[in-house]
Design a protein around this motif. Sequence first.
Motif, PDB file in Angstrom:
ATOM      1  N   UNK A 194       0.795  -1.232  -0.149  1.00 48.50           N
ATOM      2  CA  UNK A 194       0.048  -0.144  -0.116  1.00 48.50           C
ATOM      3  C   UNK A 194       0.916   1.248   0.009  1.00 48.50           C
ATOM      4  N   UNK A 195       1.887   1.298   0.581  1.00 50.48           N
ATOM      5  CA  UNK A 195       2.608   2.652   1.151  1.00 50.48           C
ATOM      6  C   UNK A 195       3.877   2.591   0.043  1.00 50.48           C
ATOM      7  N   UNK A 196       4.316   1.536  -0.581  1.00 51.09           N
ATOM      8  CA  UNK A 196       5.550   1.532  -1.351  1.00 51.09           C
ATOM      9  C   UNK A 196       5.188   1.051  -2.898  1.00 51.09           C
ATOM     10  N   UNK A 197       4.633  -0.045  -3.022  1.00 53.15           N
ATOM     11  CA  UNK A 197       4.619  -0.509  -4.230  1.00 53.15           C
ATOM     12  C   UNK A 197       3.742   0.159  -5.063  1.00 53.15           C
ATOM     13  N   UNK A 198       2.491   0.572  -4.789  1.00 54.94           N
ATOM     14  CA  UNK A 198       1.583   1.286  -5.379  1.00 54.94           C
ATOM     15  C   UNK A 198       1.934   2.703  -5.928  1.00 54.94           C
ATOM     16  N   UNK A 199       3.000   3.074  -5.133  1.00 56.97           N
ATOM     17  CA  UNK A 199       3.375   4.424  -5.200  1.00 56.97           C
ATOM     18  C   UNK A 199       4.547   4.711  -6.143  1.00 56.97           C
ATOM     19  N   UNK A 200       5.722   3.755  -5.834  1.00 56.20           N
ATOM     20  CA  UNK A 200       6.870   4.026  -6.442  1.00 56.20           C
ATOM     21  C   UNK A 200       7.246   2.994  -7.464  1.00 56.20           C
TER      22      UNK A 200
ATOM     23  N   UNK B 138      13.682  -9.440   1.112  1.00 58.38           N
ATOM     24  CA  UNK B 138      13.820  -9.466  -0.383  1.00 58.38           C
ATOM     25  C   UNK B 138      13.481  -8.222  -1.119  1.00 58.38           C
ATOM     26  N   UNK B 139      12.609  -7.812  -0.560  1.00 59.81           N
ATOM     27  CA  UNK B 139      12.144  -6.282  -1.250  1.00 59.81           C
ATOM     28  C   UNK B 139      12.955  -5.282  -1.119  1.00 59.81           C
ATOM     29  N   UNK B 140      14.152  -5.409  -0.244  1.00 61.89           N
ATOM     30  CA  UNK B 140      15.145  -4.422  -0.378  1.00 61.89           C
ATOM     31  C   UNK B 140      16.050  -4.601  -1.631  1.00 61.89           C
ATOM     32  N   UNK B 141      16.100  -5.822  -1.980  1.00 59.83           N
ATOM     33  CA  UNK B 141      17.100  -6.047  -3.256  1.00 59.83           C
ATOM     34  C   UNK B 141      16.178  -5.873  -4.587  1.00 59.83           C
ATOM     35  N   UNK B 142      14.967  -6.331  -4.458  1.00 59.93           N
ATOM     36  CA  UNK B 142      13.932  -6.042  -5.681  1.00 59.93           C
ATOM     37  C   UNK B 142      12.667  -5.224  -5.150  1.00 59.93           C
ATOM     38  N   UNK B 143      12.767  -4.044  -5.066  1.00 65.21           N
ATOM     39  CA  UNK B 143      11.762  -3.167  -4.640  1.00 65.21           C
ATOM     40  C   UNK B 143      10.510  -3.175  -5.426  1.00 65.21           C
ATOM     41  N   UNK B 144      10.584  -3.687  -6.860  1.00 60.21           N
ATOM     42  CA  UNK B 144       9.478  -3.575  -7.781  1.00 60.21           C
ATOM     43  C   UNK B 144       9.182  -5.020  -8.338  1.00 60.21           C
ATOM     44  N   UNK B 145       9.006  -5.927  -7.541  1.00 61.94           N
ATOM     45  CA  UNK B 145       8.768  -7.361  -8.230  1.00 61.94           C
ATOM     46  C   UNK B 145       7.360  -7.608  -9.087  1.00 61.94           C
ATOM     47  N   UNK B 146       7.226  -8.422  -9.670  1.00 61.77           N
ATOM     48  CA  UNK B 146       5.629  -8.612 -10.237  1.00 61.77           C
ATOM     49  C   UNK B 146       4.720  -8.700  -8.965  1.00 61.77           C
ATOM     50  N   UNK B 147       3.557  -8.475  -9.708  1.00 64.59           N
ATOM     51  CA  UNK B 147       2.553  -8.052  -8.622  1.00 64.59           C
ATOM     52  C   UNK B 147       2.184  -9.419  -7.989  1.00 64.59           C
ATOM     53  N   UNK B 148       2.531 -10.752  -8.723  1.00 62.28           N
ATOM     54  CA  UNK B 148       2.455 -11.961  -7.941  1.00 62.28           C
ATOM     55  C   UNK B 148       3.019 -12.091  -6.648  1.00 62.28           C
ATOM     56  N   UNK B 149       4.155 -11.407  -6.792  1.00 69.88           N
ATOM     57  CA  UNK B 149       4.796 -11.541  -5.435  1.00 69.88           C
ATOM     58  C   UNK B 149       4.015 -11.057  -4.004  1.00 69.88           C
ATOM     59  N   UNK B 150       2.737 -10.298  -4.162  1.00 75.39           N
ATOM     60  CA  UNK B 150       1.889  -9.837  -3.157  1.00 75.39           C
ATOM     61  C   UNK B 150       0.791 -10.755  -3.286  1.00 75.39           C
ATOM     62  N   UNK B 151       0.522 -11.479  -4.237  1.00 75.53           N
ATOM     63  CA  UNK B 151      -0.602 -12.520  -4.298  1.00 75.53           C
ATOM     64  C   UNK B 151      -0.454 -13.799  -4.251  1.00 75.53           C
ATOM     65  N   UNK B 152       0.738 -14.406  -4.111  1.00 73.07           N
ATOM     66  CA  UNK B 152       1.160 -15.936  -3.905  1.00 73.07           C
ATOM     67  C   UNK B 152       1.959 -16.140  -2.894  1.00 73.07           C
ATOM     68  N   UNK B 153       1.924 -17.500  -2.263  1.00 75.04           N
ATOM     69  CA  UNK B 153       2.785 -17.666  -1.071  1.00 75.04           C
ATOM     70  C   UNK B 153       4.126 -17.890  -1.268  1.00 75.04           C
ATOM     71  N   UNK B 154       4.803 -16.634  -1.104  1.00 78.79           N
ATOM     72  CA  UNK B 154       6.146 -16.555  -1.473  1.00 78.79           C
ATOM     73  C   UNK B 154       7.224 -17.354  -0.458  1.00 78.79           C
ATOM     74  N   UNK B 155       7.995 -18.337  -0.711  1.00 77.80           N
ATOM     75  CA  UNK B 155       8.828 -19.106  -0.120  1.00 77.80           C
ATOM     76  C   UNK B 155      10.355 -18.591  -0.411  1.00 77.80           C
ATOM     77  N   UNK B 156      10.992 -18.152   0.588  1.00 76.23           N
ATOM     78  CA  UNK B 156      12.496 -17.884   0.600  1.00 76.23           C
ATOM     79  C   UNK B 156      13.369 -19.020   1.130  1.00 76.23           C
ATOM     80  N   UNK B 157      14.254 -19.301   0.166  1.00 74.51           N
ATOM     81  CA  UNK B 157      15.130 -20.592   0.520  1.00 74.51           C
ATOM     82  C   UNK B 157      16.196 -20.124   1.461  1.00 74.51           C
ATOM     83  N   UNK B 158      16.769 -19.033   1.181  1.00 72.70           N
ATOM     84  CA  UNK B 158      17.899 -18.385   2.059  1.00 72.70           C
ATOM     85  C   UNK B 158      18.391 -17.126   1.653  1.00 72.70           C
ATOM     86  N   UNK B 159      18.751 -16.393   2.755  1.00 74.40           N
ATOM     87  CA  UNK B 159      19.151 -14.886   2.520  1.00 74.40           C
ATOM     88  C   UNK B 159      20.628 -14.955   2.218  1.00 74.40           C
TER      89      UNK B 159
END
Length: 350
Positions: free
Chosen positions: A6-12, A179-200
């Motif tokens: 709401x505060x970042x993706x939709x604006x930037x 992850x959003x610090x490295x990819x601030x503007x991913x595809x919209x699916x990032x916020x719609x699907x169950x994201x799994x992060x294997x490692x940082x």
Amino acid sequence: MNEYYTNNYTKYCKDVKFDFFDSYDFLFIFGRSISVVIIPIDIFGMYCIIKKTPKKLKTKGCLMYLQSLIIFLDILLTLCMTPYVYFPTCSGFTIGIFRSIGFPMIFQCFIAIVGISTLNFAVPIIFENRHNILVRSNFKITRKCSRILFYLFNVTLPFFCQLPVFLHIPDQIPAALEVLKRIPCPTIEYFQQPIFTLTLKYDVAMFSLSTTLFVAFIQILFFSIHSFYHLRKISNFASVKTQKLQKAVFSALSLQISVSTAILILPIFYFWYAFQFNYYRQGFTNISFLMIASHGCFATVTMLFCHKNYREYISSFFCKKKPRIDGLHSNTPSFQRTNISVQHVEPIRF
């Protein structure tokens, strides 16, 4: 996640444009489409190995092992998983059958990563097999127990090489925000699907991948060069027919592996570039995974057309030999046919 959206993706990120190649639909449609083509070809390749490989070739077992891994990974990546990954991170989701039946993401990742690494280590096993046949000096693995240990090393090492990555599974919600610090503007699916992060810990992931590639490459390099060197000396102890057979098999095998490797060069280079320079392009990532999923099919096609027995078997479907019909196959002796033909010749009248 909702707050960030709401505060970042939709604006930037409103000016960031994504096309069809970046979408979930592209990966889903093309993943299912290519599976209809590549899986039957892979299975047909296995049939040819089982039924049409000459016994004297002594490579049947290794080829079956390699082909079984190709079939497994092609089914896994196109139907069972179909991974949608957000490079240059180790985050994403799957859109395949495993997700539909609720198979945990960590096990999906484990099977895929270890499976790909195992396929990578299957190539040295095949080259060692040819090396053991061609080389007549003592500089080869001769004892049965030593060869078993060699095979065991190449079968189990992928598991141990990739194990460190699975020892650092982060908490998923904080990891998704990281992850959003490295990819601030991913595809919209990032916020719609169950994201799994294997490692940082991306350095651990890159080290595991690099180790796998390096160890396998060193083995392939040694066995191929040493085999090629002794292949030039094969005339000292083999017949002309055997020389031609061994050279043809080695050339076909080398071409098969070269084609498979050439298909993988572009995805591997892109993954390295993405991690190294923090480059994000979802379309390139999707295409890279489709290339990885289909590279085994290209290797199968190369194998079918490079090995003489498989090639002749395939050509028999299209160029069936017609039965020979001529005078030699008639039950009537030739002198009788001559007399009969003479009797029907009318005399010439003047």
